[in-house]
Write a protein that holds these residues in place. Structure first.
Motif, PDB file in Angstrom:
ATOM      1  N   LEU B  75       0.827  -1.215   0.000  1.00 33.75           N
ATOM      2  CA  LEU B  75       0.000   0.000   0.000  1.00 33.75           C
ATOM      3  C   LEU B  75       0.854   1.255   0.000  1.00 33.75           C
ATOM      4  O   LEU B  75       0.613   2.171  -0.794  1.00 33.75           O
ATOM      5  CB  LEU B  75      -0.956  -0.017   1.197  1.00 33.75           C
ATOM      6  CG  LEU B  75      -1.940  -1.188   1.198  1.00 33.75           C
ATOM      7  CD1 LEU B  75      -2.780  -1.185   2.472  1.00 33.75           C
ATOM      8  CD2 LEU B  75      -2.848  -1.134  -0.031  1.00 33.75           C
ATOM      9  N   GLU B  76       1.860   1.315   0.887  1.00 38.65           N
ATOM     10  CA  GLU B  76       2.652   2.550   0.955  1.00 38.65           C
ATOM     11  C   GLU B  76       3.397   2.819  -0.353  1.00 38.65           C
ATOM     12  O   GLU B  76       3.349   3.937  -0.859  1.00 38.65           O
ATOM     13  CB  GLU B  76       3.581   2.533   2.173  1.00 38.65           C
ATOM     14  CG  GLU B  76       2.799   2.824   3.449  1.00 38.65           C
ATOM     15  CD  GLU B  76       3.529   2.374   4.716  1.00 38.65           C
ATOM     16  OE1 GLU B  76       4.766   2.195   4.668  1.00 38.65           O
ATOM     17  OE2 GLU B  76       2.849   2.186   5.744  1.00 38.65           O
ATOM     18  N   PRO B  77       4.064   1.831  -0.925  1.00 42.73           N
ATOM     19  CA  PRO B  77       4.762   2.132  -2.186  1.00 42.73           C
ATOM     20  C   PRO B  77       3.851   2.331  -3.402  1.00 42.73           C
ATOM     21  O   PRO B  77       4.248   3.011  -4.339  1.00 42.73           O
ATOM     22  CB  PRO B  77       5.681   0.917  -2.409  1.00 42.73           C
ATOM     23  CG  PRO B  77       5.291  -0.110  -1.432  1.00 42.73           C
ATOM     24  CD  PRO B  77       4.442   0.511  -0.382  1.00 42.73           C
ATOM     25  N   LEU B  78       2.651   1.754  -3.400  1.00 41.95           N
ATOM     26  CA  LEU B  78       1.843   1.789  -4.622  1.00 41.95           C
ATOM     27  C   LEU B  78       0.673   2.773  -4.573  1.00 41.95           C
ATOM     28  O   LEU B  78       0.220   3.246  -5.619  1.00 41.95           O
ATOM     29  CB  LEU B  78       1.299   0.391  -4.945  1.00 41.95           C
ATOM     30  CG  LEU B  78       2.346  -0.717  -5.133  1.00 41.95           C
ATOM     31  CD1 LEU B  78       1.667  -2.023  -5.538  1.00 41.95           C
ATOM     32  CD2 LEU B  78       3.403  -0.344  -6.164  1.00 41.95           C
ATOM     33  N   GLU B  79       0.159   3.071  -3.374  1.00 41.65           N
ATOM     34  CA  GLU B  79      -1.024   3.929  -3.268  1.00 41.65           C
ATOM     35  C   GLU B  79      -0.778   5.294  -3.890  1.00 41.65           C
ATOM     36  O   GLU B  79       0.216   5.951  -3.609  1.00 41.65           O
ATOM     37  CB  GLU B  79      -1.383   4.069  -1.785  1.00 41.65           C
ATOM     38  CG  GLU B  79      -2.464   5.099  -1.475  1.00 41.65           C
ATOM     39  CD  GLU B  79      -3.875   4.585  -1.681  1.00 41.65           C
ATOM     40  OE1 GLU B  79      -4.247   4.321  -2.844  1.00 41.65           O
ATOM     41  OE2 GLU B  79      -4.603   4.459  -0.684  1.00 41.65           O
ATOM     42  N   ASP B  80      -1.692   5.710  -4.750  1.00 40.39           N
ATOM     43  CA  ASP B  80      -1.632   7.012  -5.419  1.00 40.39           C
ATOM     44  C   ASP B  80      -0.334   7.203  -6.197  1.00 40.39           C
ATOM     45  O   ASP B  80       0.151   8.330  -6.335  1.00 40.39           O
ATOM     46  CB  ASP B  80      -1.831   8.161  -4.417  1.00 40.39           C
ATOM     47  CG  ASP B  80      -3.249   8.170  -3.852  1.00 40.39           C
ATOM     48  OD1 ASP B  80      -4.139   7.630  -4.529  1.00 40.39           O
ATOM     49  OD2 ASP B  80      -3.455   8.691  -2.755  1.00 40.39           O
ATOM     50  N   SER B  81       0.211   6.103  -6.720  1.00 41.64           N
ATOM     51  CA  SER B  81       1.446   6.226  -7.495  1.00 41.64           C
ATOM     52  C   SER B  81       1.147   6.129  -8.988  1.00 41.64           C
ATOM     53  O   SER B  81       0.060   5.713  -9.396  1.00 41.64           O
ATOM     54  CB  SER B  81       2.419   5.100  -7.117  1.00 41.64           C
ATOM     55  OG  SER B  81       1.963   3.866  -7.639  1.00 41.64           O
ATOM     56  N   ASN B  82       2.118   6.542  -9.767  1.00 39.19           N
ATOM     57  CA  ASN B  82       2.146   6.229 -11.190  1.00 39.19           C
ATOM     58  C   ASN B  82       3.061   5.012 -11.304  1.00 39.19           C
ATOM     59  O   ASN B  82       4.271   5.113 -11.078  1.00 39.19           O
ATOM     60  CB  ASN B  82       2.703   7.418 -11.971  1.00 39.19           C
ATOM     61  CG  ASN B  82       2.791   7.122 -13.457  1.00 39.19           C
ATOM     62  OD1 ASN B  82       3.163   6.031 -13.874  1.00 39.19           O
ATOM     63  ND2 ASN B  82       2.447   8.113 -14.259  1.00 39.19           N
ATOM     64  N   LEU B  83       2.490   3.866 -11.618  1.00 38.45           N
ATOM     65  CA  LEU B  83       3.275   2.627 -11.574  1.00 38.45           C
ATOM     66  C   LEU B  83       4.491   2.710 -12.490  1.00 38.45           C
ATOM     67  O   LEU B  83       5.579   2.262 -12.135  1.00 38.45           O
ATOM     68  CB  LEU B  83       2.399   1.420 -11.956  1.00 38.45           C
ATOM     69  CG  LEU B  83       1.204   1.119 -11.031  1.00 38.45           C
ATOM     70  CD1 LEU B  83       0.400  -0.066 -11.583  1.00 38.45           C
ATOM     71  CD2 LEU B  83       1.651   0.822  -9.601  1.00 38.45           C
ATOM     72  N   ASN B  84       4.302   3.311 -13.681  1.00 37.81           N
ATOM     73  CA  ASN B  84       5.408   3.358 -14.643  1.00 37.81           C
ATOM     74  C   ASN B  84       6.592   4.172 -14.133  1.00 37.81           C
ATOM     75  O   ASN B  84       7.744   3.795 -14.326  1.00 37.81           O
ATOM     76  CB  ASN B  84       4.960   3.981 -15.971  1.00 37.81           C
ATOM     77  CG  ASN B  84       3.812   3.225 -16.604  1.00 37.81           C
ATOM     78  OD1 ASN B  84       2.726   3.186 -16.054  1.00 37.81           O
ATOM     79  ND2 ASN B  84       4.069   2.618 -17.744  1.00 37.81           N
ATOM     80  N   THR B  85       6.291   5.314 -13.490  1.00 39.80           N
ATOM     81  CA  THR B  85       7.390   6.217 -13.131  1.00 39.80           C
ATOM     82  C   THR B  85       7.838   6.061 -11.688  1.00 39.80           C
ATOM     83  O   THR B  85       8.988   6.340 -11.367  1.00 39.80           O
ATOM     84  CB  THR B  85       6.985   7.695 -13.346  1.00 39.80           C
ATOM     85  OG1 THR B  85       5.832   7.958 -12.541  1.00 39.80           O
ATOM     86  CG2 THR B  85       6.668   7.983 -14.796  1.00 39.80           C
ATOM     87  N   ASP B  86       6.941   5.612 -10.795  1.00 39.55           N
ATOM     88  CA  ASP B  86       7.252   5.648  -9.365  1.00 39.55           C
ATOM     89  C   ASP B  86       7.689   4.294  -8.794  1.00 39.55           C
ATOM     90  O   ASP B  86       8.138   4.235  -7.653  1.00 39.55           O
ATOM     91  CB  ASP B  86       6.028   6.135  -8.564  1.00 39.55           C
ATOM     92  CG  ASP B  86       5.575   7.524  -9.011  1.00 39.55           C
ATOM     93  OD1 ASP B  86       6.392   8.237  -9.633  1.00 39.55           O
ATOM     94  OD2 ASP B  86       4.410   7.877  -8.755  1.00 39.55           O
ATOM     95  N   VAL B  87       7.507   3.229  -9.552  1.00 41.17           N
ATOM     96  CA  VAL B  87       7.816   1.898  -9.008  1.00 41.17           C
ATOM     97  C   VAL B  87       8.974   1.292  -9.806  1.00 41.17           C
ATOM     98  O   VAL B  87       8.834   1.052 -11.008  1.00 41.17           O
ATOM     99  CB  VAL B  87       6.566   0.981  -9.085  1.00 41.17           C
ATOM    100  CG1 VAL B  87       6.880  -0.401  -8.530  1.00 41.17           C
ATOM    101  CG2 VAL B  87       5.401   1.616  -8.337  1.00 41.17           C
ATOM    102  N   PRO B  88      10.123   1.082  -9.140  1.00 42.73           N
ATOM    103  CA  PRO B  88      11.318   0.644  -9.874  1.00 42.73           C
ATOM    104  C   PRO B  88      11.084  -0.582 -10.756  1.00 42.73           C
ATOM    105  O   PRO B  88      11.597  -0.635 -11.876  1.00 42.73           O
ATOM    106  CB  PRO B  88      12.322   0.345  -8.746  1.00 42.73           C
ATOM    107  CG  PRO B  88      11.874   1.186  -7.593  1.00 42.73           C
ATOM    108  CD  PRO B  88      10.381   1.313  -7.706  1.00 42.73           C
ATOM    109  N   ALA B  89      10.300  -1.548 -10.282  1.00 40.84           N
ATOM    110  CA  ALA B  89      10.111  -2.780 -11.068  1.00 40.84           C
ATOM    111  C   ALA B  89       9.526  -2.486 -12.443  1.00 40.84           C
ATOM    112  O   ALA B  89       9.769  -3.221 -13.397  1.00 40.84           O
ATOM    113  CB  ALA B  89       9.198  -3.747 -10.313  1.00 40.84           C
ATOM    114  N   PHE B  90       8.743  -1.395 -12.556  1.00 41.87           N
ATOM    115  CA  PHE B  90       8.060  -1.127 -13.819  1.00 41.87           C
ATOM    116  C   PHE B  90       8.812  -0.132 -14.705  1.00 41.87           C
ATOM    117  O   PHE B  90       8.265   0.375 -15.678  1.00 41.87           O
ATOM    118  CB  PHE B  90       6.610  -0.687 -13.557  1.00 41.87           C
ATOM    119  CG  PHE B  90       5.816  -1.744 -12.844  1.00 41.87           C
ATOM    120  CD1 PHE B  90       5.687  -3.012 -13.412  1.00 41.87           C
ATOM    121  CD2 PHE B  90       5.245  -1.512 -11.608  1.00 41.87           C
ATOM    122  CE1 PHE B  90       4.978  -4.012 -12.748  1.00 41.87           C
ATOM    123  CE2 PHE B  90       4.534  -2.501 -10.939  1.00 41.87           C
ATOM    124  CZ  PHE B  90       4.406  -3.757 -11.511  1.00 41.87           C
TER     125      PHE B  90
END
Lengths: 141, 144
Positions: B75-90
């Motif tokens: 929840l903390e890393p993904l909530e209200d995120s842009n998956l492409n830009t904010d999550v290293p795996a993507f």
């Protein structure tokens, strides 16, 4: 991995078998045997099994699955009286069991070319009653 | 053996586009999901664990421990995120919901023992509904 797509259709049906007497139909199906039929908002969940494609990251194109479900199920079934208008329910009772198996039979060849395996068909007749069908298994034959 | 499932929700945006395909192929494969500025979903994630009943507590899974793990890893890393830009795996992998299921399952599985150091309960599966109609499920034993 499993992916599931959900669609809805509304249809009427009557549960009565020509192989049973009026009394037996009443005893077996109750009000569902009322001769002029009644309707349900059916909810269908179709599950495929596969691994995500290395390039696209998708197990199956869900747009295509939606088109297949519309073509094979929603268009022929939606807003129809199943017993009168949708074969084979002129010959077999459109119980949720029979409808789920018929949908499996329609979808299996449609999926055959895709390389993905049809895993399950879940048909809700009402929110409180559903049938899962996984195809014929050796113990059921 | 009991199977316990807890449901969590988070909202995030994504865009489906892979460098392995041309712009035209990306549009053909992903359709509207390839629109250049991305779009969002209210993801609903079911996390299932299994284990025997612990006699003293009468519970198979301590859901407070599960909540803490899920909050930290998902929840903390993904909530209200842009998956492409904010999550290293993507950065390198397309954030389809198939790949999101793999990523969430991997995060929970690799950190599972920080929350549950004993033999039980074990992570069983993750089920993600991207919309009410599109649902993705992966078993923990499919992930190394």
């Amino acid at each position: 991995m499993f992916i599931t797509r959900k669609v809805e259709f509304s249809a009427s049906h009557v549960c009565r078998s020509p192989r049973l007497s009026e009394e037996e139909n009443r005893a077996r199906f109750g009000k569902a045997a009322n001769p002029h039929g009644h309707g349900h908002n059916y909810v269908l969940e179709v599950t495929l099994e596969g691994a995500p494609d290395a390039v696209t990251g998708m197990v199956f194109d869900l747009k295509e699955l939606k088109e297949i479900l519309n073509r094979e199920v929603v268009e022929p079934y939606d807003h129809r009286f199943l017993n009168r208008e949708v074969p084979p329910f002129d010959r077999i009772v459109p119980t949720p069991e029979n409808i789920a198996r018929e949908i499996w039979r329609r979808l299996e060849p449609a999926m055959a070319g895709s390389g993905q395996r049809l895993h399950a068909v879940r048909l809700y007749e009402t929110p409180d009653l559903y049938v899962d069908y996984f195809g014929e298994s050796p113990c059921s034959t | 053996m009991f199977h316990v499932t807890r449901r969590y929700r988070f909202a995030a945006s994504h865009r489906l586009d892979t460098a392995a395909l041309s712009a035209e192929e990306n549009r053909r494969v992903y359709g509207k999901c390839n629109n250049p500025y991305g779009h969002g979903h209210n993801y609903v994630v079911e996390v299932s664990a299994r284990g025997p009943l612990e006699e003293a507590s009468g519970a198979a899974v301590d859901t407070r421990l599960l909540d803490r793990l899920v909050a930290r890893e998902m929840l903390e890393p993904l909530e209200d995120s842009n998956l492409n830009t904010d999550v290293p795996a993507f950065q390198t992998v397309v954030p389809t919901s198939e790949n999101l299921a793999i990523e969430i399952c991997r995060r929970l599985k690799s950190n599972w023992h920080t929350a549950f150091p004993g033999e039980w309960p074990r992570l069983e599966k993750i089920r993600i509904a991207e919309t009410e109609r599109n649902i993705f499920e992966i078993r923990a034993d499919e992930i190394e």
